[in-house]
Motif scaffolding. Structure first.
Motif, PDB file in Angstrom:
ATOM      1  N   ALA A 116     -60.612 -64.934  71.817  1.00  0.00           N
ATOM      2  CA  ALA A 116     -60.115 -65.979  70.537  1.00  0.00           C
ATOM      3  C   ALA A 116     -61.472 -65.561  69.481  1.00  0.00           C
ATOM      4  N   ASN A 117     -62.525 -66.136  69.749  1.00  0.00           N
ATOM      5  CA  ASN A 117     -63.374 -66.616  69.102  1.00  0.00           C
ATOM      6  C   ASN A 117     -64.347 -65.361  69.102  1.00  0.00           C
ATOM      7  N   ASN A 118     -64.353 -64.822  70.717  1.00  0.00           N
ATOM      8  CA  ASN A 118     -65.365 -63.820  70.129  1.00  0.00           C
ATOM      9  C   ASN A 118     -64.783 -62.392  69.066  1.00  0.00           C
ATOM     10  N   LEU A 119     -63.575 -62.382  68.495  1.00  0.00           N
ATOM     11  CA  LEU A 119     -62.806 -61.815  68.028  1.00  0.00           C
ATOM     12  C   LEU A 119     -62.793 -61.910  66.330  1.00  0.00           C
ATOM     13  N   LEU A 120     -63.030 -63.212  66.283  1.00  0.00           N
ATOM     14  CA  LEU A 120     -63.237 -63.084  64.984  1.00  0.00           C
ATOM     15  C   LEU A 120     -64.954 -62.993  64.540  1.00  0.00           C
ATOM     16  N   THR A 121     -65.835 -62.701  65.447  1.00  0.00           N
ATOM     17  CA  THR A 121     -67.044 -61.647  65.493  1.00  0.00           C
ATOM     18  C   THR A 121     -67.192 -60.806  65.428  1.00  0.00           C
ATOM     19  N   THR A 122     -66.380 -60.132  66.408  1.00  0.00           N
ATOM     20  CA  THR A 122     -65.786 -58.589  66.130  1.00  0.00           C
ATOM     21  C   THR A 122     -65.436 -58.795  64.399  1.00  0.00           C
ATOM     22  N   CYS A 123     -63.884 -59.672  63.992  1.00  0.00           N
ATOM     23  CA  CYS A 123     -63.772 -58.949  62.578  1.00  0.00           C
ATOM     24  C   CYS A 123     -64.428 -58.991  61.727  1.00  0.00           C
ATOM     25  N   LEU A 124     -65.516 -59.927  61.321  1.00  0.00           N
ATOM     26  CA  LEU A 124     -66.446 -60.528  60.556  1.00  0.00           C
ATOM     27  C   LEU A 124     -67.673 -59.616  60.553  1.00  0.00           C
ATOM     28  N   SER A 125     -67.900 -58.770  61.216  1.00  0.00           N
ATOM     29  CA  SER A 125     -69.289 -57.820  61.534  1.00  0.00           C
ATOM     30  C   SER A 125     -68.292 -56.037  61.965  1.00  0.00           C
ATOM     31  N   SER A 126     -67.544 -55.899  61.598  1.00  0.00           N
ATOM     32  CA  SER A 126     -66.773 -54.209  61.645  1.00  0.00           C
ATOM     33  C   SER A 126     -65.724 -54.319  60.984  1.00  0.00           C
ATOM     34  N   THR A 127     -65.157 -55.261  60.163  1.00  0.00           N
ATOM     35  CA  THR A 127     -63.702 -55.380  59.592  1.00  0.00           C
ATOM     36  C   THR A 127     -63.964 -55.309  58.025  1.00  0.00           C
ATOM     37  N   THR A 128     -62.315 -55.167  57.172  1.00  0.00           N
ATOM     38  CA  THR A 128     -62.923 -55.805  56.080  1.00  0.00           C
ATOM     39  C   THR A 128     -62.742 -57.490  55.920  1.00  0.00           C
ATOM     40  N   LEU A 129     -62.437 -57.969  56.306  1.00  0.00           N
ATOM     41  CA  LEU A 129     -62.437 -59.441  56.636  1.00  0.00           C
ATOM     42  C   LEU A 129     -62.737 -60.128  55.137  1.00  0.00           C
ATOM     43  N   ALA A 130     -64.187 -59.876  55.723  1.00  0.00           N
ATOM     44  CA  ALA A 130     -65.182 -61.040  54.899  1.00  0.00           C
ATOM     45  C   ALA A 130     -64.847 -60.767  53.079  1.00  0.00           C
ATOM     46  N   GLN A 131     -63.994 -59.825  53.271  1.00  0.00           N
ATOM     47  CA  GLN A 131     -64.577 -58.835  51.634  1.00  0.00           C
ATOM     48  C   GLN A 131     -62.951 -59.279  51.067  1.00  0.00           C
ATOM     49  N   ALA A 132     -61.974 -58.934  52.745  1.00  0.00           N
ATOM     50  CA  ALA A 132     -60.240 -59.159  51.471  1.00  0.00           C
ATOM     51  C   ALA A 132     -59.803 -60.898  51.057  1.00  0.00           C
ATOM     52  N   LYS A 133     -58.998 -60.841  49.763  1.00  0.00           N
ATOM     53  CA  LYS A 133     -59.428 -61.899  49.618  1.00  0.00           C
ATOM     54  C   LYS A 133     -57.104 -62.139  50.240  1.00  0.00           C
ATOM     55  N   THR A 134     -56.507 -61.357  50.666  1.00  0.00           N
ATOM     56  CA  THR A 134     -55.149 -62.011  51.027  1.00  0.00           C
ATOM     57  C   THR A 134     -55.125 -60.878  51.951  1.00  0.00           C
ATOM     58  N   ILE A 135     -54.449 -62.028  53.233  1.00  0.00           N
ATOM     59  CA  ILE A 135     -54.523 -61.418  54.805  1.00  0.00           C
ATOM     60  C   ILE A 135     -53.578 -61.879  55.682  1.00  0.00           C
TER      61      ILE A 135
END
Length: 193
Positions: A26-45
């Motif tokens: 679960a903790n490593n998943l956040l790192t993957t999402c922040l480096s590779s998905t639109t998570l950082a830019q998205a406002k509504t998730i």
């Protein structure tokens, strides 16, 4: 039926993970999402509350709250059988268990969010392949609800979240299956469109 056999096999794999393995994933998943998905830019998730050995997106939800993002959770549609609604979720949101024993926020007239307003949907899954095919629990809730995305009517990004052990070589798909834009695991990101 082949899909049911695969479903059982991969549910058993994710359920066999220890509490420590689940927590680390679960903790490593956040790192993957922040480096590779639109998570950082998205406002509504839209996200989900983990159940049945699913990878836990709790760290992602916490990240979103800390960064002022709007977090939504799926709720079984009370009037349209087999469909989901997306409802705002806050640290103090009242929840209850649905008929499957999954926690979900209580729907009110003020906390619903239309699909058109969601930039990123993080979906649970049972198994996936590197081509972006997702095998869910078998109820078809996500496929029915997200059909407008498949028809290119919405630009919402769909990212599946999974443990590494949930990857299979290739999944056979049906015409109603909604393909993902990517899959995030604790170890890597599969960008498929």
């Amino acid at each position: 039926m082949l899909r049911q056999k695969i479903r059982t096999e991969y549910r058993n794999k994710r359920q066999a993970l220890s509490a420590q393995q689940q927590s680390t994933a679960a903790n490593n998943l956040l790192t993957t999402c922040l480096s590779s998905t639109t998570l950082a830019q998205a406002k509504t998730i839209a996200c989900y509350i983990a159940n049945d050995g699913e990878i836990d997106p709790k760290a992602i939800i916490e990240y979103c709250w800390q960064h002022g993002k709007s977090v939504l959770l799926p709720v079984l549609h009370p009037f349209s059988k087999g469909h989901l609604l997306f409802v705002e979720y806050h640290p103090n949101s009242a929840t209850r268990k649905n008929c499957y024993g999954i926690e979900e926020p209580i729907v009110t007239t003020t906390n619903l969010c239309p699909l058109t307003n969601i930039q990123l949907i993080l979906t649970p899954l049972v198994a996936f392949d590197a081509q972006g095919n997702r095998l869910g629990m078998g109820g078809g809730y996500y496929d029915r609800t997200l059909a407008p995305i498949r028809r290119d009517l919405l630009s919402t990004q769909l990212i599946g979240l999974a443990h590494n052990c949930q990857q299979t070589d290739i999944l056979l798909t049906d015409s109603w299956d909604i393909p993902l834009n990517g899959i995030a695991t604790p170890e890597q990101y599969f960008d498929v469109g």
